[in-house]
Scaffold this motif. Structure first.
Motif, PDB file in Angstrom:
ATOM      1  N   LEU A 125      27.482  -6.666 -20.298  1.00  0.00           N
ATOM      2  CA  LEU A 125      28.376  -5.438 -20.904  1.00  0.00           C
ATOM      3  C   LEU A 125      28.011  -4.232 -20.512  1.00  0.00           C
ATOM      4  N   ASN A 126      26.680  -4.057 -20.746  1.00  0.00           N
ATOM      5  CA  ASN A 126      26.273  -2.421 -20.771  1.00  0.00           C
ATOM      6  C   ASN A 126      26.119  -2.116 -19.328  1.00  0.00           C
ATOM      7  N   LEU A 127      26.103  -2.923 -18.307  1.00  0.00           N
ATOM      8  CA  LEU A 127      26.054  -2.715 -16.978  1.00  0.00           C
ATOM      9  C   LEU A 127      27.477  -2.274 -16.641  1.00  0.00           C
ATOM     10  N   ALA A 128      28.377  -3.180 -17.003  1.00  0.00           N
ATOM     11  CA  ALA A 128      29.740  -2.727 -16.755  1.00  0.00           C
ATOM     12  C   ALA A 128      30.389  -1.430 -17.314  1.00  0.00           C
ATOM     13  N   CYS A 129      29.904  -1.229 -18.450  1.00  0.00           N
ATOM     14  CA  CYS A 129      30.216   0.286 -19.072  1.00  0.00           C
ATOM     15  C   CYS A 129      29.767   1.520 -18.506  1.00  0.00           C
ATOM     16  N   SER A 130      28.540   1.233 -18.136  1.00  0.00           N
ATOM     17  CA  SER A 130      27.946   2.500 -17.306  1.00  0.00           C
ATOM     18  C   SER A 130      28.602   2.822 -16.052  1.00  0.00           C
ATOM     19  N   THR A 131      29.124   1.694 -15.410  1.00  0.00           N
ATOM     20  CA  THR A 131      29.776   1.627 -14.127  1.00  0.00           C
ATOM     21  C   THR A 131      31.018   2.353 -14.407  1.00  0.00           C
ATOM     22  N   MET A 132      31.837   1.827 -15.340  1.00  0.00           N
ATOM     23  CA  MET A 132      33.133   2.374 -15.609  1.00  0.00           C
ATOM     24  C   MET A 132      33.050   3.863 -16.087  1.00  0.00           C
ATOM     25  N   LEU A 133      32.023   4.237 -16.821  1.00  0.00           N
ATOM     26  CA  LEU A 133      31.496   5.692 -17.081  1.00  0.00           C
ATOM     27  C   LEU A 133      31.579   6.650 -16.057  1.00  0.00           C
ATOM     28  N   VAL A 134      31.063   6.231 -15.059  1.00  0.00           N
ATOM     29  CA  VAL A 134      30.812   7.117 -13.710  1.00  0.00           C
ATOM     30  C   VAL A 134      32.229   7.260 -13.253  1.00  0.00           C
ATOM     31  N   ILE A 135      33.186   6.241 -13.002  1.00  0.00           N
ATOM     32  CA  ILE A 135      34.191   6.235 -12.496  1.00  0.00           C
ATOM     33  C   ILE A 135      35.004   7.104 -13.343  1.00  0.00           C
ATOM     34  N   VAL A 136      35.088   7.061 -14.677  1.00  0.00           N
ATOM     35  CA  VAL A 136      36.311   7.751 -15.307  1.00  0.00           C
ATOM     36  C   VAL A 136      35.735   9.477 -15.407  1.00  0.00           C
ATOM     37  N   ALA A 137      34.469   9.684 -15.292  1.00  0.00           N
ATOM     38  CA  ALA A 137      33.966  10.972 -15.325  1.00  0.00           C
ATOM     39  C   ALA A 137      34.171  11.759 -14.150  1.00  0.00           C
ATOM     40  N   MET A 138      34.080  11.088 -13.011  1.00  0.00           N
ATOM     41  CA  MET A 138      34.193  11.468 -11.793  1.00  0.00           C
ATOM     42  C   MET A 138      35.757  11.839 -11.586  1.00  0.00           C
ATOM     43  N   ALA A 139      36.658  10.805 -12.070  1.00  0.00           N
ATOM     44  CA  ALA A 139      37.950  10.780 -11.933  1.00  0.00           C
ATOM     45  C   ALA A 139      38.526  12.152 -12.457  1.00  0.00           C
ATOM     46  N   ALA A 140      38.089  12.401 -14.086  1.00  0.00           N
ATOM     47  CA  ALA A 140      38.289  13.512 -14.610  1.00  0.00           C
ATOM     48  C   ALA A 140      37.937  14.700 -14.039  1.00  0.00           C
ATOM     49  N   LEU A 141      36.833  15.116 -13.671  1.00  0.00           N
ATOM     50  CA  LEU A 141      36.391  16.265 -12.713  1.00  0.00           C
ATOM     51  C   LEU A 141      37.426  16.396 -11.638  1.00  0.00           C
ATOM     52  N   LEU A 142      37.745  15.340 -10.577  1.00  0.00           N
ATOM     53  CA  LEU A 142      38.441  15.796  -9.725  1.00  0.00           C
ATOM     54  C   LEU A 142      39.833  16.503 -10.091  1.00  0.00           C
ATOM     55  N   LEU A 165      49.739  27.634 -28.016  1.00  0.00           N
ATOM     56  CA  LEU A 165      49.792  27.245 -26.826  1.00  0.00           C
ATOM     57  C   LEU A 165      48.272  26.612 -26.476  1.00  0.00           C
ATOM     58  N   ASP A 166      47.297  27.213 -27.075  1.00  0.00           N
ATOM     59  CA  ASP A 166      45.914  26.435 -26.771  1.00  0.00           C
ATOM     60  C   ASP A 166      45.759  26.408 -25.201  1.00  0.00           C
ATOM     61  N   TRP A 167      45.426  25.132 -24.960  1.00  0.00           N
ATOM     62  CA  TRP A 167      45.198  24.655 -23.358  1.00  0.00           C
ATOM     63  C   TRP A 167      46.126  24.635 -22.676  1.00  0.00           C
ATOM     64  N   LYS A 168      47.425  24.809 -23.275  1.00  0.00           N
ATOM     65  CA  LYS A 168      48.878  24.857 -22.489  1.00  0.00           C
ATOM     66  C   LYS A 168      48.997  26.093 -21.990  1.00  0.00           C
ATOM     67  N   HIS A 169      48.313  27.439 -22.418  1.00  0.00           N
ATOM     68  CA  HIS A 169      48.383  28.709 -22.081  1.00  0.00           C
ATOM     69  C   HIS A 169      48.440  28.583 -20.553  1.00  0.00           C
ATOM     70  N   PRO A 170      49.070  29.324 -19.968  1.00  0.00           N
ATOM     71  CA  PRO A 170      49.152  29.533 -18.519  1.00  0.00           C
ATOM     72  C   PRO A 170      47.866  30.287 -17.929  1.00  0.00           C
ATOM     73  N   ALA A 171      47.129  30.928 -18.732  1.00  0.00           N
ATOM     74  CA  ALA A 171      45.953  31.674 -18.024  1.00  0.00           C
ATOM     75  C   ALA A 171      44.792  30.851 -18.465  1.00  0.00           C
ATOM     76  N   PHE A 172      45.032  29.611 -18.983  1.00  0.00           N
ATOM     77  CA  PHE A 172      43.836  28.804 -19.333  1.00  0.00           C
ATOM     78  C   PHE A 172      43.427  28.041 -18.141  1.00  0.00           C
ATOM     79  N   ARG A 173      42.109  27.905 -18.151  1.00  0.00           N
ATOM     80  CA  ARG A 173      41.480  27.050 -17.074  1.00  0.00           C
ATOM     81  C   ARG A 173      40.439  25.951 -17.427  1.00  0.00           C
ATOM     82  N   TRP A 174      40.583  24.837 -17.308  1.00  0.00           N
ATOM     83  CA  TRP A 174      39.510  23.737 -17.364  1.00  0.00           C
ATOM     84  C   TRP A 174      38.036  24.454 -17.135  1.00  0.00           C
ATOM     85  N   LYS A 175      37.317  24.121 -18.019  1.00  0.00           N
ATOM     86  CA  LYS A 175      35.923  24.352 -18.060  1.00  0.00           C
ATOM     87  C   LYS A 175      34.924  23.264 -17.255  1.00  0.00           C
ATOM     88  N   LEU A 176      34.582  23.188 -16.089  1.00  0.00           N
ATOM     89  CA  LEU A 176      33.849  22.238 -15.668  1.00  0.00           C
ATOM     90  C   LEU A 176      32.551  21.882 -16.086  1.00  0.00           C
TER      91      LEU A 176
END
Length: 503
Positions: free
Chosen positions: A444-461, A492-503
C-alpha cells in the motif's frame, strides 16, 4: 551617513508605516509590492522573530507528536497485554484518535484564528497534556479509546494552528524553512521518544504508575509544564509583540502584507466567501491529497516502527529494540531541515513534493523484495529520509497559493484534515496477521508514494499552464476589475486576474 541616505531611510520608514496601516494596500493592481525593503534590516528583524517564535512552537509540537506516538513505545512495554488487547484491538485504539482528529481539524483551525494562536496553542497543549497523563491510568480498551478520542480533539489544531501562526510572521519563501524548523520535531519526537521511553522504563515506578504507564504519565506532565510556559512566551501577532519596536512592528506587518494581492489588512474578518476560497482552491485540494498519501507512510512509521523493528530483530531486548527506532528518525530530521532550506533559497515547493516520492518507493520495494534483516532495516532509512519532509512543504505550498488570512487558515486546516485521513488509513496498514513480511502495508505504501509523484507532477504542469493563460489576459485586468468594490476585489483571492500560482 550623508543627508541623501538619511532622507532615503526616512522615506522608506514612512512607506512601510503607510503599508502597515489599516485600509492601505501594499501591492499595485498587478500584484507587485509597493514596499521598499532593506535586506539588512529585514534580515535582522527575521532573526529576531526566529528567536522569539520558533523555539516555543517547536517544543510544543515535539510533545504533541510524542504524546500521540508514544503508544507505539508503550506497546513494546506491555500495553496490549495489560489491557487484554487481542487481534485488531490495538489498531482500533489507534484509529479512534484519527476519527476525532479529522472531524475537529477545520473547526479547530478556525477557532485558532478566532481566539488567536497566542492563546489557542498553549490552551490546547494543556488539554492534550492532561489527556496523556490520564492515559497512564486506563484499565480497559474502552477507556483507552475514550482517552485517544479526546487526545484527537485537543491535538487537531496543533499542526495547522502553528503553520497558520507562522504565516502571520513570515513571507512566502521564508515559510517552508520555518515550518521545517518546527516539523522536524515529528521525526525527532520518534528519536527522542524512543530514548525517553527507554530511560523511563528503567525506573522502578513513578508514583503509582509502572512500566508503560510511566511513559504516558511523565511525558504528559512535561507537556503540561510546556503549555504553562507558552501562555507567557507566545506572542499572538506582530502588532502585539512587546519585544518589537513600533518601527519593527510596522515593518513586520508591511512585508507580509506586500505579498497579499489587493489586501488592505493582514488579519481580516472571517467570512464565508474567503473560507470557500481557501477550501476550494485547486492547489489546496491537490496538495491535501498528496499529504493524505504521504501521511499513510509517515504515521505508519510513527505508530508501527517499534513493531517493525521487533519483527526485524526479534531476539533483541525491549530496550535495544526501542533504541533501534532512533537512527531512522535522526536521518528523517536532517532532511526535514535540509529540503525546506533549499526550498527557501529557490522559492519553489511543488517540485519538492514530487521529489519526495522516489526514495519512499525504493524503500518499500526493498521491504517487498527481501526478508534480510539488514536490507529491511536499511529500507526504513530510505523512507524516513523524504517522507517526513512533506509536512513542511505541503503546508507551505497551500499557504503560498491563497491571499487572505482567512483563506490561509482554512486552506492549511483542509490540508492537515486530509493528512489525518491518511493517518486513519495508516492505523490499518500493518496488521498482526500480516506479520512479519507485512505485504499489505508495504504494498500500500509503495502504491501511495507512486501516486503521490503522479499527482504532484500533474499539479505542477497545470499551475504552469494556468499561469500562462493568466499572463495572456494581463492587459485586461483593469477591465475585469471594473465596477467591483475594494471588498469584492479582496474576496476574489486566488481568482483575482493578477494572481499567479506560486510554484
Amino acid at each position: 551617513m550623508n543627508d541623501k541616505d538619511a532622507a532615503g531611510i526616512v522615506q522608506e520608514i514612512d512607506a512601510t508605516h503607510n503599508a502597515a496601516e489599516q485600509g492601505q494596500v501594499a501591492t499595485d493592481k498587478y500584484g507587485h509590492s509597493l514596499v521598499q525593503i532593506n535586506p539588512r534590516v529585514e534580515r535582522k528583524l527575521r532573526t529576531k522573530i526566529d528567536l522569539y517564535i520558533v523555539p516555543t512552537v517547536a517544543l510544543l509540537y515535539l510533545f504533541c507528536f510524542i504524546d500521540r506516538a508514544n503508544i507505539g513505545n508503550a506497546r513494546l512495554a506491555g500495553f496490549e497485554k495489560d489491557l487484554n488487547l487481542v487481534g485488531n484491538d490495538y489498531n482500533m485504539v489507534l484509529s479512534i484518535f484519527y476519527i476525532s482528529y479529522t472531524i475537529f481539524e477545520i473547526p479547530a483551525t478556525i477557532t485558532c484564528k478566532w481566539m488567536g494562536p497566542g492563546w489557542f496553542l498553549p490552551l490546547t497543549t494543556l488539554f492534550f497534556g492532561i489527556t496523556s497523563v490520564g492515559t497512564g491510568f486506563v484499565q480497559t480498551r474502552g477507556q483507552a479509546c475514550a482517552l485517544r478520542f479526546l487526545l484527537g480533539i485537543f491535538e487537531a489544531g496543533m499542526m495547522p494552528g502553528i503553520a497558520y501562526y507562522l504565516s502571520r510572521w513570515y513571507c512566502r519563501a521564508e515559510l517552508a524553512f520555518r515550518l521545517g524548523l518546527y516539523m522536524v520535531m515529528a521525526p525527532l519526537a520518534g528519536a527522542f521518544g524512543g530514548l525517553l521511553a527507554s530511560g523511563i522504563l528503567k525506573l522502578g515506578h513513578f508514583g503509582t504508575l509502572h512500566t508503560w504507564r510511566m511513559i504516558f504519565g511523565i511525558e504528559g506532565i512535561i507537556t503540561i509544564g510546556l503549555a504553562t510556559l507558552a501562555f507567557f512566551t507566545l506572542t499572538d501577532r506582530p502588532a502585539t509583540a512587546r519585544w518589537l519596536t513600533e518601527e519593527e512592528k510596522d515593518f513586520a506587518i508591511a512585508r507580509v502584507k506586500s505579498e497579499r494581492l489587493a489586501a488592505t489588512v493582514v488579519l481580516d474578518q472571517i467570512d464565508k466567501q474567503k473560507l470557500l476560497r481557501g477550501v476550494l482552491n485547486p492547489i489546496t485540494l491537490s496538495t491535501a491529497f498528496i499529504f493524505l498519501l504521504n501521511n499513510i507512510t509517515v504515521l505508519g512509521i510513527s505508530f508501527f516502527l517499534p513493531t517493525i523493528v521487533k519483527t526485524i530483530y526479534p531476539n533483541r531486548t525491549t530496550i535495544e529494540q526501542q533504541l533501534l527506532t532512533v537512527p531512522p528518525y535522526v536521518v528523517g530530521a536532517f532532511f526535514v531541515v535540509l529540503v525546506p532550506t533549499i526550498s527557501w533559497y529557490l522559492d519553489r515547493r511543488q517540485i519538492f513534493l514530487a521529489l519526495s516520492g522516489p526514495t519512499v518507493m525504493a524503500g518499500y520495494a526493498m521491504f517487498l523484495a527481501s526478508m534480510n534483516a539488514h536490507v529491511r532495516y536499511g529500507a526504513i532509512f530510505l523512507t524516513a529520509s523524504s517522507a517526513f519532509t512533506l509536512g513542511a512543504m505541503a503546508n507551505a505550498q497551500v499557504s503560498a497559493n491563497v491571499v487572505s488570512d482567512t483563506a490561509r487558515s482554512v486552506a492549511i486546516g483542509t490540508n492537515v484534515m486530509f493528512g489525518n485521513i491518511g493517518g486513519l488509513i495508516a492505523t490499518w496498514t500493518f496488521l498482526p496477521w500480516d506479520s512479519p513480511a507485512y505485504h499489505i502495508g508495504n504494498g500500500l505504501n509503495l502504491a501511495c508514494s507512486t501516486m503521490l509523484v503522479i499527482v504532484a507532477m500533474a499539479a505542477l504542469l497545470w499551475m504552469k499552464y494556468d499561469n500562462k493563460k493568466r499572463d495572456s489576459r494581463s492587459a485586461e485586468i483593469q477591465e475585469e476589475l471594473a465596477g467591483l468594490t475594494q471588498q469584492q476585489i479582496q474576496d476574489l483571492d486566488w481568482k483575482h486576474p493578477a494572481f499567479r500560482w506560486k510554484l
